[in-house]
Design a protein around this motif. Structure first.
Motif, short mmCIF file in Angstrom:
data_model
loop_
_atom_site.label_atom_id
_atom_site.label_comp_id
_atom_site.label_asym_id
_atom_site.label_seq_id
_atom_site.Cartn_x
_atom_site.Cartn_y
_atom_site.Cartn_z
N LEU A 104 0.46 -1.58 -0.05
CA LEU A 104 -0.54 -0.04 0.16
C LEU A 104 0.57 1.33 -0.20
CD1 LEU A 104 -2.83 -0.70 2.87
CD2 LEU A 104 -3.38 -0.76 0.48
N ARG A 105 0.39 2.14 -1.06
CA ARG A 105 1.04 3.47 -0.80
C ARG A 105 -0.10 4.62 -1.20
NH1 ARG A 105 6.40 3.33 -2.05
NH2 ARG A 105 6.86 5.22 -2.49
N TYR A 106 -0.01 6.03 -0.47
CA TYR A 106 -0.81 7.27 -0.99
C TYR A 106 -0.46 7.83 -2.11
CZ TYR A 106 1.43 10.20 1.55
OH TYR A 106 2.32 11.03 2.51
N ASP A 107 -0.69 8.89 -2.61
CA ASP A 107 -0.82 9.08 -3.46
C ASP A 107 -2.10 10.73 -2.86
OD1 ASP A 107 0.18 11.37 -5.59
OD2 ASP A 107 -0.22 9.86 -7.04
N GLY A 108 -1.65 11.98 -3.56
CA GLY A 108 -2.33 13.07 -3.87
C GLY A 108 -1.83 14.63 -3.99
N SER A 109 -2.51 15.72 -3.10
CA SER A 109 -1.92 16.74 -3.16
C SER A 109 -2.83 17.44 -1.66
CB SER A 109 -2.77 17.49 -4.66
OG SER A 109 -4.07 17.54 -4.65
N ASN A 110 -1.35 17.95 -0.79
CA ASN A 110 -1.72 18.64 -0.13
C ASN A 110 -2.45 17.98 1.02
OD1 ASN A 110 -2.43 21.48 0.84
ND2 ASN A 110 -3.64 21.80 1.47
#
Length: 331
Positions: A104-110
């Motif tokens: 599992l990893r995460y991504d996105g902004s802010n």
């Protein structure tokens, strides 16, 4: 018996279906035991992976990563589909702890940071760049496509809560879920992982993923040299045992396409196993593929797929008479 309990009683799985490379690493002199059962997946639940928040610059999603070994020996992570996982998952059991490759990893902004939590078990980390620098690292490959699911057997246990941010979630970090267990039957079938993102503006968002360990899995387990030789001899014995000397269970015979579900055993000792990728198996000159052996309630069974002259396939199950069982295990 639940389908996944075959993890403790299936051995000698045909390499074309579940294959482990580096079965006897030169340095550690270890072999790999292989176990199989019936079907596993990782899926996201409770709605979309991307939620709308009051601040349009806030975005958060979860990803899954797998391993990829380059020709130069370097190890990298590659993104996989979180909602459409392969039929076969991989794990490792060191005798005290079980580790399942979640990636599992995460991504996105802010995003300021993300807190991963689980109510059962713990998280464990691997840094793949460190592993690729080692020599004779044990590897585990699964499926006809020969996917690399485990590389090395050293894990850094991080507890039931782990916080990742832009500095700690490096490009080479691979996240595992694990649990302390004396055997595979102590591993839960369902595991819930929550990921709570905290944005830089203070707002939060939570996603939940469910890890299903109730079905088909390939679990590596280190063994000493003597035990490795014993299992190799057992594999060779049953792999060369004439099927005509065994008992064909007529009720197991059926024409199949891409999946063969076979019930093994009787009564409370019965379990169901699924054999997939039938058209990708390697068949002998007689059109026979053997699926290793399954041992249920003291009985030994050999699942078989036969390729017919018309191009179709027939699944069947043979029971090994007690007098023909491997000499080292006869009662």
């Amino acid at each position: 018996m639940r389908g996944r309990e075959l993890l403790d009683c299936m051995e000698l799985v045909e390499p074309v279906y579940l294959e482990a490379a580096d079965k006897r690493p030169a340095v550690r002199r270890r072999g790999w035991l292989k176990y199989g059962a019936a079907a596993a997946c990782l899926c996201a639940i409770l709605g979309s992976l991307l939620w709308e928040t009051p601040d349009p610059s806030n975005a958060f999603c979860l990803k899954a990563c797998a391993l990829e070994l380059a020709e130069d020996g370097s190890l990298t992570l590659k993104e996989t589909d979180l909602l459409d996982q392969p039929d076969v998952w991989g794990g490792h059991f060191d005798g005290e702890n079980f580790y399942a490759g979640v990636g599992l990893r995460y991504d996105g902004s802010n995003i300021d940071h993300v807190l991963f939590t689980t109510e059962s078990g713990f998280f464990a980390k691997q840094y793949v760049n460190r592993l690729s620098e080692e020599e004779n690292v044990s590897r585990l490959y699964v499926g006809p496509e020969n996917r690399l699911v485990m590389y090395g057997e050293e894990f850094e246990i991080a507890g039931s809560r782990i916080t990742l941010d832009s500095e700690t979630m490096t490009d080479d970090l691979l996240l595992f879920w694990g649990t302390r267990a004396a055997g595979m039957r102590e591993v839960p079938e369902k595991v819930t992982v929550k990921a709570a993102a905290v944005f830089r503006d203070g707002r939060t968002q939570e996603l939940t993923v469910s890890l299903d360990l109730s079905g088909t899995g390939v679990v590596s387990m280190p063994v000493d040299e003597e035990e490795f030789r014993r299992h190799q001899a057992r594999r060779d014995y049953y792999g060369n045992l004439p099927l005509e000397d065994c008992e064909l269970l007529e009720e197991s015979v059926e024409r199949v396409t891409d999946v063969y579900e076979v019930q093994i055993g009787m009564g409370t000792g019965m379990s169901t196993s699924r054999i997939t990728h039938i058209d990708q198996m390697e068949y002998d000159k007689d059109g026979i593929w053997r699926g290793g052996i399954a041992e249920i309630a003291g009985e030994v069974y050999i699942p078989v797929i036969r390729r017919e002259t018309d191009g179709g396939y027939t699944g069947m199950l043979y029971r090994v008479p007690e007098e023909l069982c491997c000499p080292a295990e006869r009662r």
